[in-house]
Scaffold this motif. Structure first.
Motif, PDB file in Angstrom:
ATOM      1  N   ASN A   1       0.820  -1.299  -0.049  1.00  0.00           N
ATOM      2  CA  ASN A   1      -0.047  -0.174  -0.005  1.00  0.00           C
ATOM      3  C   ASN A   1       0.879   1.136  -0.028  1.00  0.00           C
ATOM      4  OD1 ASN A   1      -3.221   0.607   0.762  1.00  0.00           O
ATOM      5  ND2 ASN A   1      -1.880   2.188   1.510  1.00  0.00           N
ATOM      6  N   ILE A   2       0.651   2.185  -1.046  1.00  0.00           N
ATOM      7  CA  ILE A   2       1.313   3.459  -0.994  1.00  0.00           C
ATOM      8  C   ILE A   2       0.488   4.391  -0.279  1.00  0.00           C
ATOM      9  CG2 ILE A   2       2.431   5.144  -2.368  1.00  0.00           C
ATOM     10  CD1 ILE A   2       3.524   2.311  -2.645  1.00  0.00           C
ATOM     11  N   ASP A   3       0.582   4.624   0.893  1.00  0.00           N
ATOM     12  CA  ASP A   3      -0.283   5.307   1.727  1.00  0.00           C
ATOM     13  C   ASP A   3      -0.338   6.778   1.286  1.00  0.00           C
ATOM     14  OD1 ASP A   3      -0.188   3.235   3.476  1.00  0.00           O
ATOM     15  OD2 ASP A   3       0.391   4.567   5.581  1.00  0.00           O
ATOM     16  N   GLU A   4       0.654   7.683   1.014  1.00  0.00           N
ATOM     17  CA  GLU A   4       0.657   8.687   0.386  1.00  0.00           C
ATOM     18  C   GLU A   4       1.884   9.216  -0.328  1.00  0.00           C
ATOM     19  OE1 GLU A   4       2.096  12.037   3.843  1.00  0.00           O
ATOM     20  OE2 GLU A   4       0.065  11.041   3.894  1.00  0.00           O
ATOM     21  N   LEU A   5       1.769   9.738  -1.460  1.00  0.00           N
ATOM     22  CA  LEU A   5       2.862  10.236  -2.346  1.00  0.00           C
ATOM     23  C   LEU A   5       2.670  11.455  -2.603  1.00  0.00           C
ATOM     24  CD1 LEU A   5       4.234   8.039  -5.500  1.00  0.00           C
ATOM     25  CD2 LEU A   5       4.236  10.574  -5.310  1.00  0.00           C
ATOM     26  N   VAL A   6       3.827  12.370  -2.230  1.00  0.00           N
ATOM     27  CA  VAL A   6       3.793  13.646  -2.474  1.00  0.00           C
ATOM     28  C   VAL A   6       4.735  14.156  -3.957  1.00  0.00           C
ATOM     29  CG1 VAL A   6       4.613  16.101  -1.770  1.00  0.00           C
ATOM     30  CG2 VAL A   6       3.462  14.503  -0.181  1.00  0.00           C
ATOM     31  N   ILE A   7       4.651  14.655  -4.675  1.00  0.00           N
ATOM     32  CA  ILE A   7       5.110  14.920  -6.048  1.00  0.00           C
ATOM     33  C   ILE A   7       5.145  16.209  -6.449  1.00  0.00           C
ATOM     34  CG2 ILE A   7       2.810  14.013  -7.342  1.00  0.00           C
ATOM     35  CD1 ILE A   7       4.914  13.004  -9.325  1.00  0.00           C
ATOM     36  N   ARG A   8       6.258  16.781  -6.710  1.00  0.00           N
ATOM     37  CA  ARG A   8       6.441  18.104  -6.951  1.00  0.00           C
ATOM     38  C   ARG A   8       7.540  18.292  -8.151  1.00  0.00           C
ATOM     39  NH1 ARG A   8       5.301  21.683  -2.296  1.00  0.00           N
ATOM     40  NH2 ARG A   8       5.548  20.400  -0.438  1.00  0.00           N
ATOM     41  N   PRO A   9       7.530  19.623  -8.723  1.00  0.00           N
ATOM     42  CA  PRO A   9       8.479  19.736  -9.770  1.00  0.00           C
ATOM     43  C   PRO A   9       9.992  20.095  -8.804  1.00  0.00           C
ATOM     44  CG  PRO A   9       7.410  21.597  -9.720  1.00  0.00           C
ATOM     45  CD  PRO A   9       6.578  20.522  -8.770  1.00  0.00           C
ATOM     46  N   ARG A  10      10.916  19.698  -9.441  1.00  0.00           N
ATOM     47  CA  ARG A  10      12.414  19.883  -8.795  1.00  0.00           C
ATOM     48  C   ARG A  10      12.447  21.702  -8.428  1.00  0.00           C
ATOM     49  NH1 ARG A  10      17.316  19.027 -12.729  1.00  0.00           N
ATOM     50  NH2 ARG A  10      16.331  20.766 -13.515  1.00  0.00           N
ATOM     51  N   ALA A  11      11.418  22.217  -9.230  1.00  0.00           N
ATOM     52  CA  ALA A  11      11.790  23.750  -8.956  1.00  0.00           C
ATOM     53  C   ALA A  11      11.154  24.253  -7.778  1.00  0.00           C
ATOM     54  CB  ALA A  11      11.161  24.508 -10.110  1.00  0.00           C
ATOM     55  N   GLN A  12      10.153  23.449  -7.330  1.00  0.00           N
ATOM     56  CA  GLN A  12       9.240  23.776  -6.053  1.00  0.00           C
ATOM     57  C   GLN A  12       9.754  23.073  -5.006  1.00  0.00           C
ATOM     58  OE1 GLN A  12       5.157  22.502  -6.227  1.00  0.00           O
ATOM     59  NE2 GLN A  12       4.621  24.238  -4.885  1.00  0.00           N
ATOM     60  N   ALA A  13      10.507  23.754  -3.973  1.00  0.00           N
ATOM     61  CA  ALA A  13      10.934  22.951  -2.716  1.00  0.00           C
ATOM     62  C   ALA A  13       9.832  23.150  -1.723  1.00  0.00           C
ATOM     63  CB  ALA A  13      12.033  23.583  -2.150  1.00  0.00           C
ATOM     64  N   ALA A  14       9.271  23.973  -1.693  1.00  0.00           N
ATOM     65  CA  ALA A  14       7.784  24.098  -0.591  1.00  0.00           C
ATOM     66  C   ALA A  14       6.657  24.889  -1.535  1.00  0.00           C
ATOM     67  CB  ALA A  14       8.265  24.691   0.402  1.00  0.00           C
ATOM     68  N   GLN A  15       5.648  25.183  -0.820  1.00  0.00           N
ATOM     69  CA  GLN A  15       4.397  25.830  -1.334  1.00  0.00           C
ATOM     70  C   GLN A  15       5.130  27.367  -1.656  1.00  0.00           C
ATOM     71  OE1 GLN A  15       2.607  23.216  -1.759  1.00  0.00           O
ATOM     72  NE2 GLN A  15       0.963  24.587  -1.724  1.00  0.00           N
ATOM     73  N   HIS A  16       5.895  27.964  -0.800  1.00  0.00           N
ATOM     74  CA  HIS A  16       6.339  29.036  -0.890  1.00  0.00           C
ATOM     75  C   HIS A  16       7.588  29.483  -1.490  1.00  0.00           C
ATOM     76  CE1 HIS A  16       2.824  29.869   1.723  1.00  0.00           C
ATOM     77  NE2 HIS A  16       3.163  31.186   1.610  1.00  0.00           N
ATOM     78  N   LYS A  17       8.407  28.310  -1.997  1.00  0.00           N
ATOM     79  CA  LYS A  17       9.971  28.311  -2.326  1.00  0.00           C
ATOM     80  C   LYS A  17       9.845  27.576  -3.800  1.00  0.00           C
ATOM     81  CE  LYS A  17      14.131  28.977  -0.795  1.00  0.00           C
ATOM     82  NZ  LYS A  17      14.612  30.234  -0.213  1.00  0.00           N
ATOM     83  N   VAL A  18       9.688  28.489  -4.792  1.00  0.00           N
ATOM     84  CA  VAL A  18       9.597  27.997  -6.074  1.00  0.00           C
ATOM     85  C   VAL A  18      10.791  28.802  -6.933  1.00  0.00           C
ATOM     86  CG1 VAL A  18       8.247  27.924  -8.160  1.00  0.00           C
ATOM     87  CG2 VAL A  18       7.133  27.488  -6.095  1.00  0.00           C
ATOM     88  N   HIS A  19      11.495  28.025  -7.579  1.00  0.00           N
ATOM     89  CA  HIS A  19      12.664  28.529  -8.365  1.00  0.00           C
ATOM     90  C   HIS A  19      11.986  29.338  -9.687  1.00  0.00           C
ATOM     91  CE1 HIS A  19      16.395  29.481 -10.236  1.00  0.00           C
ATOM     92  NE2 HIS A  19      16.293  28.864 -11.415  1.00  0.00           N
ATOM     93  N   ARG A  20      11.988  30.626  -9.922  1.00  0.00           N
ATOM     94  CA  ARG A  20      11.404  31.205 -11.147  1.00  0.00           C
ATOM     95  C   ARG A  20      12.666  31.852 -11.884  1.00  0.00           C
ATOM     96  NH1 ARG A  20       5.680  31.200 -10.854  1.00  0.00           N
ATOM     97  NH2 ARG A  20       5.288  30.885  -8.538  1.00  0.00           N
ATOM     98  N   GLU A  21      12.864  31.436 -13.035  1.00  0.00           N
ATOM     99  CA  GLU A  21      13.978  32.218 -13.796  1.00  0.00           C
ATOM    100  C   GLU A  21      13.433  33.450 -14.551  1.00  0.00           C
ATOM    101  OE1 GLU A  21      15.020  29.281 -16.935  1.00  0.00           O
ATOM    102  OE2 GLU A  21      15.786  27.966 -15.466  1.00  0.00           O
ATOM    103  N   ARG A  22      14.057  34.511 -14.492  1.00  0.00           N
ATOM    104  CA  ARG A  22      13.870  35.619 -14.894  1.00  0.00           C
ATOM    105  C   ARG A  22      14.711  36.190 -16.059  1.00  0.00           C
ATOM    106  NH1 ARG A  22       9.242  35.957 -12.395  1.00  0.00           N
ATOM    107  NH2 ARG A  22       9.062  35.705 -10.158  1.00  0.00           N
TER     108      ARG A  22
END
Length: 249
Positions: free
Chosen positions: A228-249
């Motif tokens: 059983n896979i209880d939970e799987l959190v999947i994000r893009p590499r650029a998103q370390a957390a909800q407020h921590k996102v790498h944006r190229e300018r």
């Protein structure tokens, strides 16, 4: 439903993660029942993947009962994907209607579909329920209270269901995606404002796409029956957390 083939139901299958998941499960050998309100879309996709289209509004008990009747007595996999976010107003300016809509689709709708299809899942002898949650179901952020509350609800319903079914031949999983660039999610959230929707992903070179999440869901539901896979959190590499996102300018 076809005999001698595993069957999966995917709700919210008319676009985005739901449509991608239907394609991935079909490629993995499942007969897929596509459930969504927009019948024209799911009929086209059903023809593409040799699946079955069933018009369904998960917030309507009558509509969900019709889905259960169409599925029949046996079901192997249920992907509760139907959901959505509406608005980003702070609590002080929140729309009660938007909050009710989010709770109805992300929590009550999930419950109604699960309740209706649980006998068929149990009858398979090795059923799997995969609920599509969100990283919003784990972390609060400004302007997101209605959606984060609803997705926290998705998470807790999943956890409770696993406890309630611990001695039954069924697995209960949740996938919690972070930033996923789909054609509709942010556009719906901002009431069709394309500029605001596009700004969510501004400068993020490689957000997740629907196929990334669909691939993960397919992996989760095809593990051996004792895993059983209880939970799987999947994000893009650029998103370390909800407020921590790498944006190229």
């Amino acid at each position: 439903m076809p005999e001698n083939r595993r069957t999966a139901v995917v709700t919210g299958a008319s676009s985005g993660i739901g449509a991608a998941t239907a394609r991935h499960l079909a490629a993995a050998g499942f007969h897929v029942v596509l459930a969504a309100r927009r019948l024209d879309r799911i009929e086209a996709l059903a023809a593409e993947i040799d699946g079955t289209a069933v018009a369904c509004d998960v917030t309507s008990e009558e509509s969900v009962a019709a889905l259960a009747a169409a599925v029949g007595d046996r079901l192997d996999v249920l992907v509760n994907n139907a959901g959505g976010a509406f608005g980003m107003a702070p609590v002080a300016e929140a729309s009660s209607d938007d909050w009710r809509r989010m709770y109805e689709v992300n929590v009550v709708g999930l419950m109604q579909v699960t309740r209706a299809l649980l006998p068929a899942l149990l009858a398979s002898g090795a059923g799997v329920i995969c609920n599509v949650g969100s990283t919003a179901g784990r972390v609060a952020y400004e302007g997101g209270a209605g959606y984060t509350a609803a997705k926290h609800g998705t998470k807790v319903v999943t956890e409770t269901l696993r406890l309630e079914l611990f001695d039954q031949p069924i697995r209960v999983c949740e996938i919690a995606p972070g930033m996923v660039a789909t054609e509709e999610f942010s556009l719906v959230r901002f009431g069709g404002d394309q500029a605001r929707a596009d700004a969510v992903y501004d400068g993020v070179r490689e957000p997740l796409v629907a196929d990334d999440v669909a691939d993960a869901i397919t992996w989760m539901v095809t593990r051996p029956a004792h895993v059983n896979i209880d939970e799987l959190v999947i994000r893009p590499r650029a998103q370390a957390a909800q407020h921590k996102v790498h944006r190229e300018r």
